[in-house]
Write a protein that holds these residues in place. Structure first.
Motif, PDB file in Angstrom:
ATOM      1  N   CYS A  22      42.463  84.174  -2.118  1.00 27.71           N
ATOM      2  CA  CYS A  22      42.190  85.204  -0.932  1.00 27.71           C
ATOM      3  C   CYS A  22      42.608  84.565   0.338  1.00 27.71           C
ATOM      4  N   TRP A  23      42.789  83.338   0.521  1.00 30.64           N
ATOM      5  CA  TRP A  23      43.210  82.762   1.692  1.00 30.64           C
ATOM      6  C   TRP A  23      44.824  82.841   1.724  1.00 30.64           C
ATOM      7  N   GLY A 135      30.022 100.102  -0.700  1.00 28.13           N
ATOM      8  CA  GLY A 135      31.174 100.240  -1.761  1.00 28.13           C
ATOM      9  C   GLY A 135      30.896  99.813  -3.202  1.00 28.13           C
ATOM     10  N   VAL A 136      29.758  99.237  -3.371  1.00 30.20           N
ATOM     11  CA  VAL A 136      29.265  99.099  -4.529  1.00 30.20           C
ATOM     12  C   VAL A 136      27.956  99.760  -4.819  1.00 30.20           C
ATOM     13  N   THR A 137      28.106 100.629  -5.931  1.00 29.60           N
ATOM     14  CA  THR A 137      26.944 101.563  -6.079  1.00 29.60           C
ATOM     15  C   THR A 137      26.087 101.087  -7.508  1.00 29.60           C
ATOM     16  N   ALA A 138      26.714 100.742  -8.276  1.00 31.09           N
ATOM     17  CA  ALA A 138      25.885  99.929  -9.355  1.00 31.09           C
ATOM     18  C   ALA A 138      25.399  98.752  -9.077  1.00 31.09           C
ATOM     19  N   ALA A 147      27.609  83.741  -5.254  1.00 27.48           N
ATOM     20  CA  ALA A 147      29.031  83.961  -5.186  1.00 27.48           C
ATOM     21  C   ALA A 147      29.558  84.869  -3.917  1.00 27.48           C
ATOM     22  N   TYR A 148      28.951  85.787  -4.360  1.00 27.28           N
ATOM     23  CA  TYR A 148      29.384  87.032  -3.159  1.00 27.28           C
ATOM     24  C   TYR A 148      29.010  86.657  -1.784  1.00 27.28           C
ATOM     25  N   THR A 149      28.159  85.890  -1.511  1.00 32.91           N
ATOM     26  CA  THR A 149      27.549  85.396  -0.212  1.00 32.91           C
ATOM     27  C   THR A 149      28.642  84.386   0.073  1.00 32.91           C
ATOM     28  N   LEU A 150      28.902  83.336  -0.891  1.00 30.03           N
ATOM     29  CA  LEU A 150      30.005  82.471  -0.293  1.00 30.03           C
ATOM     30  C   LEU A 150      31.252  82.946  -0.010  1.00 30.03           C
ATOM     31  N   GLY A 151      31.746  83.913  -0.780  1.00 32.27           N
ATOM     32  CA  GLY A 151      32.864  84.750  -0.793  1.00 32.27           C
ATOM     33  C   GLY A 151      33.154  85.376   0.698  1.00 32.27           C
ATOM     34  N   ILE A 213      35.396  92.381  -5.663  1.00 32.96           N
ATOM     35  CA  ILE A 213      34.449  92.698  -4.740  1.00 32.96           C
ATOM     36  C   ILE A 213      34.389  91.284  -4.033  1.00 32.96           C
ATOM     37  N   ILE A 214      34.641  90.066  -4.294  1.00 35.17           N
ATOM     38  CA  ILE A 214      34.825  88.897  -3.493  1.00 35.17           C
ATOM     39  C   ILE A 214      35.943  89.148  -2.461  1.00 35.17           C
ATOM     40  N   GLU A 215      36.810  89.407  -3.117  1.00 30.33           N
ATOM     41  CA  GLU A 215      38.409  89.549  -2.342  1.00 30.33           C
ATOM     42  C   GLU A 215      38.011  90.696  -1.208  1.00 30.33           C
ATOM     43  N   THR A 216      37.347  91.597  -1.471  1.00 33.66           N
ATOM     44  CA  THR A 216      36.867  92.807  -0.355  1.00 33.66           C
ATOM     45  C   THR A 216      36.016  92.065   0.627  1.00 33.66           C
ATOM     46  N   LEU A 217      34.909  91.382   0.097  1.00 35.54           N
ATOM     47  CA  LEU A 217      34.101  90.557   1.108  1.00 35.54           C
ATOM     48  C   LEU A 217      34.671  89.718   1.943  1.00 35.54           C
TER      49      LEU A 217
END
Length: 555
Positions: A22-23, A135-138, A147-151, A213-217
């Protein structure tokens, strides 16, 4: 569910390092934060204390938001190791928060109201930590939330760490020193690193969709932090973005650029040579039916010989130039003489191509089609598209190129929606849309280019109701040096070690663009001209077109 094997490849140990990926993808965007008026003013040391106090109050609140997001991530973590590590990250964020409170006083922070940009950062981070992701409906598994929070947090941490290191040593102003020291310190750099390390560990078994999702966040976090810096109020003039200094009633901004390796990823010389050789080879295949390997055609041999002669002559010329005495200050006369020798080589090479008919038979429609399908540098195109769309900028944009065919450039630019850019190049002679082999030589050498540059400025210069000009020249070649020096602002993009050696040989001072901007900010006075003045002997270096975009236009 299949494991991810796509755009975030596993390393030799079979692990995916999403934080580093990502960086790597978004690091150039950091220029949009670095070139904000607030950060430039801070780096220069002339940021008003009142503005800095207001910023620190928001910054302290943001650190508290990080700690709260870490706490939510810890709650959702499933194993003891992850819980412990996230807790350690939270403690470090709290300690940093407390040190700022101690420095500035709890009463100061306590009465702070979040500004809209800080509020958006809070909403984004806490929503992510709670599993509410745009963007995440599921339904999102609770085990994935750390992991999402850390992303999301990692992008903030990395950008802060980057800015801290970039500002370190630029100012000794006591008021800002502690802030810069905190974010450039080993402690904060380690906080950023540990956040990334844990992100990589927690996401190692993620699927393609989950990594996306992580990349988007991460990307969204970058944008939120850039907006955070943009939102900081200033009570003084800032020299960035350049468009902010641009007064349409008094001045005309003119931007000049080369074509080869700026817009297109392939040198147009190579492009035409390959097109001509391919056409000749196709002709041979139609005339002969034998199946054993083809011998090179006469035209192919001539192209190879012409290219070899040009390279040998150019390399020898550069070696001779560097063998002369190095100048301590700008040696403009010596540089012009050196480029006159280069100009002779360029003209002889063009004459050679004309003599052996290297371009004869090429069809105009094929050249235009090839231009439309060229492999382009997207970031460069995005910059110029933004320039053309920004009506308040009203920039006059020119491409100055040694390319043999202006139609190739125009078709390439047109395919990218850049029809309004003026092209100054050579042209091919056509009869019934087929090239005769002749080149209408208009801009075939460094001397031709600087003379064309001067004529353009003369035709647009002052007189009657004509506006004062502010010229920016962006180049990447030794042959651009004369134009770069003549412009008010000369920027060398992706300068090679060889180009740097040649520039310094003639006494040209090369300054990283950001350092130059900070220096201008230090010297800025309300109402005073900041950038005007060519032949100063100073050129600026930029590592990307994003950096140029951030300087000229901003985020």
């Amino acid at each position: 569910m299949l494991m991810y094997t796509g755009k975030h490849p596993r390393n030799v140990y079979g692990r995916i390092h999403i934080a580093e990926d990502c960086w790597q993808k978004f690091c150039k965007e950091s220029a949009f934060a670095l070139y904000t008026p607030f950060i430039v003013s801070l780096a220069s040391g002339n940021l008003k204390v009142e503005s800095f106090r207001k910023f620190v109050a928001q910054d302290v609140c943001l650190l508290k938001i990080f700690a709260n997001a870490f706490e939510l991530a810890e709650t959702n973590a499933q194993d003891d190791y992850a819980k412990h590590q996230i807790n350690e990250l939270r403690k470090t964020a709290i300690n940093l928060h407390d040190s700022f409170v101690q420095e500035w006083g709890s009463y100061f922070v306590k009465d702070t109201t979040l500004n809209p940009a800080t509020s958006k950062c809070q909403d984004f981070l806490l929503a992510t930590a709670s599993g509410k992701i745009d963007g995440v409906t599921a339904p999102i598994e609770r085990t994935k939330l750390p992991a999402y929070t850390l992303g999301a947090i990692a992008s903030f941490m990395k950008l802060y760490a980057y800015i801290g290191k970039e500002l370190k040593g630029l100012t000794d102003h006591n008021c800002y020193k502690k802030w810069i020291e905190n974010y450039s310190s080993d402690r904060f750099q380690d906080l950023s690193f540990q956040t990334e390390y844990l992100l990589n560990r927690l996401s190692d078994s993620f699927t393609a969709e989950e990594l996306d999702i992580i990349e988007t966040l991460y990307s969204q976090g970058f944008k939120h932090e850039i907006d955070f810096f943009l939102a900081q109020p200033l009570i003084q003039k800032a020299v960035v973005p350049l468009s902010g200094e641009h007064n349409l009633e008094e001045r005309q901004l003119m931007i000049f650029s080369e074509f080869n390796f700026s817009f297109a990823s392939v040198d147009s010389y190579v492009f035409f040579a390959e097109m001509a050789i391919a056409k000749e080879s196709d002709k041979v295949r139609k005339e002969y039916t034998y199946t054993y390997p083809y011998e090179p055609t006469l035209k192919t041999i001539c192209w190879r010989e012409a290219h070899k002669n040009y390279i040998n002559a150019y390399v020898k010329c550069i070696e001779d130039i560097l063998a002369t005495e190095k100048a301590e200050n700008l040696n403009h006369k010596g540089l012009r003489k050196a480029l006159e020798k280069v100009s002779y080589i360029e003209k002889e090479a063009n004459l050679s191509v004309i003599k052996f008919g290297g371009l004869k038979g090429l069809k105009l429609k094929d050249i235009i089609l090839a231009g439309e399908r060229s492999i382009l540098h997207d970031v460069c195109f995005e910059f110029f598209q933004t320039v053309k769309k920004k009506e308040s900028l009203n920039a006059d944009v020119h491409v100055l190129s040694y390319c043999w065919c202006g139609d190739l450039i125009r078709s390439t630019l047109s395919a990218g929606g850049l029809n309004g850019i003026k092209v100054h190049a050579n042209e091919l002679e056509f009869e019934e849309s087929v090239c005769t082999g002749q080149i209408l030589r208009k801009v075939e050498s460094p001397i031709d280019k600087v003379e064309a540059f001067a004529k353009i400025l003369e035709s647009c210069g002052k007189g009657n109701d004509k506006k004062e000009l502010l010229t920016v020249y962006i180049g990447d070649s030794f042959k651009d040096l004369l134009c770069l020096l003549e412009a008010d602002i000369g920027i060398m993009v992706y300068p090679s070690p060889n180009l740097i050696d040649l520039a310094e040989h003639f006494g040209i001072r090369l300054i990283p663009l950001f350092h130059g901007v900070v220096d201008k900010q230090k010297k800025s006075v309300e109402g005073a001209e900041t950038w005007k003045g060519g032949l100063s002997g100073i050129l600026y270096t930029a590592i990307s077109w994003v950096e140029i975009h951030a300087f000229l236009i901003g985020s």
